[in-house]
Design a protein around this motif. Structure first.
Motif, PDB file in Angstrom:
ATOM      1  N   ASN A  69      -5.799   5.233  -2.971  1.00 39.42           N
ATOM      2  CA  ASN A  69      -4.864   4.121  -3.051  1.00 39.42           C
ATOM      3  C   ASN A  69      -3.679   4.361  -2.119  1.00 39.42           C
ATOM      4  OD1 ASN A  69      -2.704   2.370  -4.197  1.00 39.42           O
ATOM      5  ND2 ASN A  69      -4.380   1.836  -5.563  1.00 39.42           N
ATOM      6  N   THR A  70      -3.223   3.315  -1.432  1.00 38.90           N
ATOM      7  CA  THR A  70      -2.122   3.463  -0.488  1.00 38.90           C
ATOM      8  C   THR A  70      -0.762   3.174  -1.119  1.00 38.90           C
ATOM      9  OG1 THR A  70      -2.457   1.196   0.262  1.00 38.90           O
ATOM     10  CG2 THR A  70      -3.565   2.937   1.512  1.00 38.90           C
ATOM     11  N   LEU A  71      -0.729   2.627  -2.324  1.00 40.54           N
ATOM     12  CA  LEU A  71       0.532   2.363  -3.007  1.00 40.54           C
ATOM     13  C   LEU A  71       1.114   3.664  -3.548  1.00 40.54           C
ATOM     14  CD1 LEU A  71      -0.357  -0.831  -5.087  1.00 40.54           C
ATOM     15  CD2 LEU A  71       1.013  -0.721  -3.014  1.00 40.54           C
ATOM     16  N   SER A  72       2.423   3.737  -3.576  1.00 36.28           N
ATOM     17  CA  SER A  72       3.070   4.909  -4.165  1.00 36.28           C
ATOM     18  C   SER A  72       2.901   4.872  -5.679  1.00 36.28           C
ATOM     19  CB  SER A  72       4.558   4.914  -3.820  1.00 36.28           C
ATOM     20  OG  SER A  72       5.227   3.901  -4.556  1.00 36.28           O
ATOM     21  N   ILE A  73       3.109   6.010  -6.312  1.00 39.10           N
ATOM     22  CA  ILE A  73       3.041   6.065  -7.769  1.00 39.10           C
ATOM     23  C   ILE A  73       4.060   5.113  -8.372  1.00 39.10           C
ATOM     24  CG2 ILE A  73       3.498   7.574  -9.754  1.00 39.10           C
ATOM     25  CD1 ILE A  73       1.979   9.785  -8.186  1.00 39.10           C
ATOM     26  N   ALA A  74       5.257   5.054  -7.812  1.00 38.38           N
ATOM     27  CA  ALA A  74       6.291   4.143  -8.323  1.00 38.38           C
ATOM     28  C   ALA A  74       5.839   2.687  -8.223  1.00 38.38           C
ATOM     29  CB  ALA A  74       7.601   4.347  -7.575  1.00 38.38           C
ATOM     30  N   ASP A  75       5.193   2.322  -7.107  1.00 39.14           N
ATOM     31  CA  ASP A  75       4.684   0.953  -6.948  1.00 39.14           C
ATOM     32  C   ASP A  75       3.575   0.645  -7.955  1.00 39.14           C
ATOM     33  OD1 ASP A  75       6.416   0.426  -4.831  1.00 39.14           O
ATOM     34  OD2 ASP A  75       4.918   0.925  -3.299  1.00 39.14           O
ATOM     35  N   LEU A  76       2.693   1.629  -8.180  1.00 34.73           N
ATOM     36  CA  LEU A  76       1.618   1.448  -9.157  1.00 34.73           C
ATOM     37  C   LEU A  76       2.199   1.225 -10.551  1.00 34.73           C
ATOM     38  CD1 LEU A  76      -0.797   4.246  -7.893  1.00 34.73           C
ATOM     39  CD2 LEU A  76      -1.259   1.787  -7.838  1.00 34.73           C
ATOM     40  N   VAL A  77       3.207   2.026 -10.912  1.00 35.74           N
ATOM     41  CA  VAL A  77       3.837   1.883 -12.231  1.00 35.74           C
ATOM     42  C   VAL A  77       4.506   0.522 -12.355  1.00 35.74           C
ATOM     43  CG1 VAL A  77       5.675   2.758 -13.733  1.00 35.74           C
ATOM     44  CG2 VAL A  77       4.094   4.351 -12.649  1.00 35.74           C
ATOM     45  N   LEU A  83       2.261  14.239 -16.644  1.00 36.56           N
ATOM     46  CA  LEU A  83       2.791  13.611 -15.422  1.00 36.56           C
ATOM     47  C   LEU A  83       2.570  12.097 -15.394  1.00 36.56           C
ATOM     48  CD1 LEU A  83       1.771  16.234 -12.707  1.00 36.56           C
ATOM     49  CD2 LEU A  83       4.064  15.804 -13.630  1.00 36.56           C
ATOM     50  N   ILE A  84       1.469  11.619 -15.978  1.00 38.36           N
ATOM     51  CA  ILE A  84       1.230  10.171 -15.992  1.00 38.36           C
ATOM     52  C   ILE A  84       2.265   9.502 -16.897  1.00 38.36           C
ATOM     53  CG2 ILE A  84      -0.418   8.324 -16.517  1.00 38.36           C
ATOM     54  CD1 ILE A  84      -2.657  10.456 -16.009  1.00 38.36           C
ATOM     55  N   ALA A  85       2.457  10.051 -18.083  1.00 40.63           N
ATOM     56  CA  ALA A  85       3.475   9.514 -18.992  1.00 40.63           C
ATOM     57  C   ALA A  85       4.853   9.613 -18.346  1.00 40.63           C
ATOM     58  CB  ALA A  85       3.450  10.271 -20.317  1.00 40.63           C
ATOM     59  N   GLY A  86       5.113  10.711 -17.672  1.00 40.53           N
ATOM     60  CA  GLY A  86       6.398  10.879 -16.989  1.00 40.53           C
ATOM     61  C   GLY A  86       6.618   9.824 -15.924  1.00 40.53           C
ATOM     62  N   ALA A  87       5.575   9.520 -15.156  1.00 39.55           N
ATOM     63  CA  ALA A  87       5.691   8.488 -14.122  1.00 39.55           C
ATOM     64  C   ALA A  87       5.959   7.129 -14.761  1.00 39.55           C
ATOM     65  CB  ALA A  87       4.415   8.441 -13.279  1.00 39.55           C
ATOM     66  N   CYS A  88       5.290   6.853 -15.866  1.00 38.77           N
ATOM     67  CA  CYS A  88       5.482   5.564 -16.545  1.00 38.77           C
ATOM     68  C   CYS A  88       6.896   5.433 -17.107  1.00 38.77           C
ATOM     69  CB  CYS A  88       4.454   5.398 -17.658  1.00 38.77           C
ATOM     70  SG  CYS A  88       2.758   5.169 -17.071  1.00 38.77           S
ATOM     71  N   THR A  89       7.427   6.503 -17.636  1.00 40.87           N
ATOM     72  CA  THR A  89       8.735   6.428 -18.276  1.00 40.87           C
ATOM     73  C   THR A  89       9.892   6.659 -17.316  1.00 40.87           C
ATOM     74  OG1 THR A  89       8.564   8.728 -19.016  1.00 40.87           O
ATOM     75  CG2 THR A  89       7.820   7.017 -20.546  1.00 40.87           C
ATOM     76  N   GLU A  90       9.592   6.818 -16.032  1.00 38.12           N
ATOM     77  CA  GLU A  90      10.641   6.838 -15.001  1.00 38.12           C
ATOM     78  C   GLU A  90      11.310   5.471 -14.908  1.00 38.12           C
ATOM     79  OE1 GLU A  90      12.032   8.927 -12.469  1.00 38.12           O
ATOM     80  OE2 GLU A  90      11.231  10.481 -13.786  1.00 38.12           O
ATOM     81  N   VAL A  91      10.593   4.432 -15.319  1.00 34.54           N
ATOM     82  CA  VAL A  91      11.048   3.049 -15.193  1.00 34.54           C
ATOM     83  C   VAL A  91      11.874   2.673 -16.424  1.00 34.54           C
ATOM     84  CG1 VAL A  91      10.272   0.650 -15.006  1.00 34.54           C
ATOM     85  CG2 VAL A  91       8.983   2.465 -13.874  1.00 34.54           C
ATOM     86  N   SER A  92      13.061   2.172 -16.180  1.00 31.22           N
ATOM     87  CA  SER A  92      13.893   1.679 -17.271  1.00 31.22           C
ATOM     88  C   SER A  92      13.176   0.521 -17.960  1.00 31.22           C
ATOM     89  CB  SER A  92      15.242   1.209 -16.724  1.00 31.22           C
ATOM     90  OG  SER A  92      16.038   0.700 -17.759  1.00 31.22           O
TER      91      SER A  92
END
Length: 161
Positions: A2-10, A34-43
């Motif tokens: 995938n070419t989208l960043s993790i932040a874009d995917l979230v 790390l997956i849960a962490g990426a998801c919860t980076e978003v307010s």
């Protein structure tokens, strides 16, 4: 890949789940949260992210997700059967409609000829059923774990589409 960043995917995942008023749970072994962490980076992620299970040990997979110990014994923790059971167990043990589960060998140790370092099984539990996929990622431990996070999120988006 995938070419989208993790932040874009979230961000896309958040938009899709919020629009449906649905929630996600994660069941992670090789990524250690790390997956849960990426998801919860978003307010505001509590609007769509329900909980994460970090089930690194086999005992944790059984105790928290209900993965039968006999299944792990028969197939190994890094297997399609265990990824499927982890994904189903995450939905069954959370107030979630969707889950993603990952179990793999991030390295640098732990690989074998049959299951080399970089081997990761994915499970996605959806309202339509549980889907699994095997991937093999190159690179060091950090690279394998980041590729796993990105693929897990991309797989969720694909199934939400």
């Amino acid at each position: 890949m995938n070419t989208l960043s993790i932040a874009d995917l979230v961000e896309q995942l958040a938009t899709e789940l919020k629009a449906r008023h649905q929630h996600l749970a994660t069941a992670e072994s090789c990524t250690g949260g790390l997956i849960a962490g990426a998801c919860t980076e978003v307010s505001g992620s509590s609007d769509w992210f329900e909980r994460g299970f970090v089930t690194y040990s086999n005992a944790a997979k059984s105790e928290l997700l209900g993965v039968p110990a006999a299944l792990i014994e028969a197939h190994g923790a890094v297997s399609e059967a265990v990824a499927r059971a982890m994904a189903a167990g995450a939905v069954a043990n959370a107030h979630a409609h969707w889950s993603v589960a990952v179990t793999g060998i991030a390295g640098p140790t732990g690989g074998s000829a049959e299951k080399p370092v970089g081997t990761v099984w994915f499970g996605w539990a959806t309202p339509q059923g549980v889907f699994t996929e095997l991937q093999r990622f190159d690179g060091d431990r950090a690279a394998v774990r980041q590729a796993t996070v990105a693929h897990a999120l991309a797989g969720l988006l694909q199934r939400l589409a």
